[in-house]
Structure formats: structure tokens, C-alpha cells
Design an enzyme around this catalytic site. Structure first.
Site, short mmCIF file in Angstrom:
data_model
loop_
_atom_site.label_atom_id
_atom_site.label_comp_id
_atom_site.label_asym_id
_atom_site.label_seq_id
_atom_site.Cartn_x
_atom_site.Cartn_y
_atom_site.Cartn_z
CG ASP A 38 -1.45 1.17 1.76
OD1 ASP A 38 -2.29 1.92 0.67
OD2 ASP A 38 -1.09 1.87 2.62
CG ASP A 42 -1.57 7.80 0.00
OD1 ASP A 42 -1.87 7.29 -0.85
OD2 ASP A 42 -0.88 8.83 -0.01
#
Ligand SMILES: O=P(O)(O)OC[C@@H](O)CO
Ligand SMILES: [Mg+2]
Length: 243
Positions: free
Chosen positions: A23, A25
Site C-alpha cells: 500500500d 499512503d
């Protein structure tokens, strides 16, 4: 007769992992505080305060999906549209995103997996424009990724917690990769749910303010990637020079 002692906790057997999906952010890049600051500013205009329970519902999602949650949860229907919210925060985020830093432990881990020839990629709810702003000063890190799937990718019909983005990311590796052979690194409850819905293993690195009750779906929870031990997942251990 007294109850027999509980069997010693059976050590969790980690799945044999061959591929990694990151992932972005809040996991690779420290961008979540920017979203928080901007959302606090917008809410202050309505005399309301932004809290972590709302943040936990919004993070990781596609922009429009998180905007709908923001307007609804803050009771701003009829006062602020989701589109208006996105527009208002856009101007503030534009200046902040290029200043984002890489989170602790990320460089060591990504370099290590790259050296160990473990295929890895990125799957982020961020759309193309924001991705460009956030990564413009971190080209070296993202150059080691086999590919990147973003929130506005046509294959991503629904954002996290739906598995779409992780299944699309798995398909873009060379050859067929079983979801069970993939380890996902995530910071958000929506992302952890998406990884489990995709049949993958997931290491969660949550913000310290995230409620503990939202961390129990992950296969492993770390306070920082500095605490990740590759050997626990069948990867080559860090060399002493990498410590
Ligand atoms: O990179 P991720 O964590 O999917 O986040 C995208 C965006 O929704 C910020 O929360
Ligand atoms: Mg995230």
C-alpha cells in the site's frame, strides 16, 4: 479436577510468500497527516472537529468514496457535496503532497526485497494525479516496483475494502501468482480487509492512534516497518550491513 492448562499458543505458521504488494499512503509515504490537517481545516469552517474514528473509515479508500463518508458522517449533506469537499481540499493537498517523506523502515525493506529478487508492486487508492505529486521526489524507491495499480485504474471497479485493487495488482506480476503466496503491507483497516478479501496475507503497520479493535484482522501488526523480520515470512534475513 482443575482444568488442564491451556495448550501453549501454537506459533503462527507463516504462509510461504513469493510476492509482495505495498500500500502507499500511510505505509510507504507519510501522507496521511496531510489528509488529516486539510480535513480538520474544512471541518473547522463548520465548527466541527475531525476525529480518528472518522479517519479510520476514510483512509485507503478512493477519493470520492472517502468524500461521501466525510459528508455523511459529519452531517454536512445539503451544506457540502462530496465533489465540493474534494475540490476544496485539492488546492491545499497540491502544495503538501510533494513534501511527503518516506516512512521509517521502508527503504531498508524495499532495497532488501529488491536485492533478494522478490517481485513487488504498489496498490494505492490514490489516483494518478495525486500519485505523481506524492512520488515526484521518490523516484528511486518506486523504480524498484514491478508495477503500480492506482485507485482510478479501470480494473479497480470498487476501492478498498473490496479486493479489486489487490487482485488486479496480483495479475500484473509475471506468470500466475496465487493470492495465498502474496504478502500485503497496509496501514488502514480498509486495506487490511481488502487484502484478506483477496485471499492474501497482510502485515498491518497502523498509526498509533488507530483503535486496537480495528487491527485484529491482520496476520501481523507492527508499530513500524523497522520491526519487520523478513525471515518470519520466508524471505532472506537482513544482512548485518542492512541492520
Ligand atoms: O495508498 P492508500 O493507503 O490506498 O491511500 C489512498 C488514499 O485513500 C489515502 O487514504
Ligand atoms: Mg494506506
Amino acid at each position: 479436577m482443575a482444568n488442564p492448562p491451556l495448550a501453549a499458543a501454537i506459533p503462527r505458521i507463516r504462509a510461504p510468500i513469493t510476492h509482495v504488494i505495498f500500500d502507499m499512503d500511510g505505509l510507504l509515504l507519510d501522507t496521511e497527516p496531510f489528509y488529516t490537517v486539510v480535513q480538520e481545516k474544512i471541518l473547522a469552517r463548520f465548527g466541527k472537529t475531525f476525529d480518528w474514528s472518522l479517519k479510520a473509515k476514510m483512509m485507503g479508500r478512493k477519493a470520492i468514496e472517502s468524500a461521501r463518508i466525510f459528508v455523511q458522517e459529519c452531517g454536512l449533506e445539503g451544506v457540502l457535496t462530496p465533489e465540493g469537499f474534494l475540490e476544496e481540499r485539492e488546492a491545499m493537498l497540491q502544495d503538501l503532497f510533494p513534501t511527503c517523506q518516506i516512512l521509517p523502515g521502508v527503504k531498508r525493506l524495499v532495497n532488501h526485497l529488491h536485492t533478494s529478487k522478490i517481485p513487488m508492486c504498489v496498490a494505492t487508492g490514490s489516483h494518478k494525479r495525486h500519485f505523481a505529486l506524492k512520488t515526484q521526489n521518490h523516484g528511486e524507491l518506486f523504480a524498484m516496483m514491478h508495477h503500480v495499480v492506482m485507485g482510478d485504474d479501470p480494473e479497480v471497479k470498487n476501492g478498498k475494502p473490496s479486493p479489486d485493487i489487490f487482485l488486479a495488482a496480483a495479475k500484473r506480476f509475471e506468470g500466475t501468482v496465487e493470492p495465498s503466496k502474496i504478502l500485503v503491507f497496509e496501514d488502514a483497516p480498509t486495506g487490511v480487509a481488502a487484502a484478506k478479501n483477496a485471499g492474501m496475507s497482510v502485515v498491518m503497520v497502523p498509526d498509533a492512534r488507530l483503535d486496537l479493535s480495528l487491527q485484529d484482522e491482520a496476520d501481523q501488526v507492527l508499530s513500524s516497518l523497522l520491526d519487520f523480520n523478513p525471515a518470519e515470512w520466508g524471505f532472506p534475513p537482513f544482512a548485518s550491513s542492512e541492520e
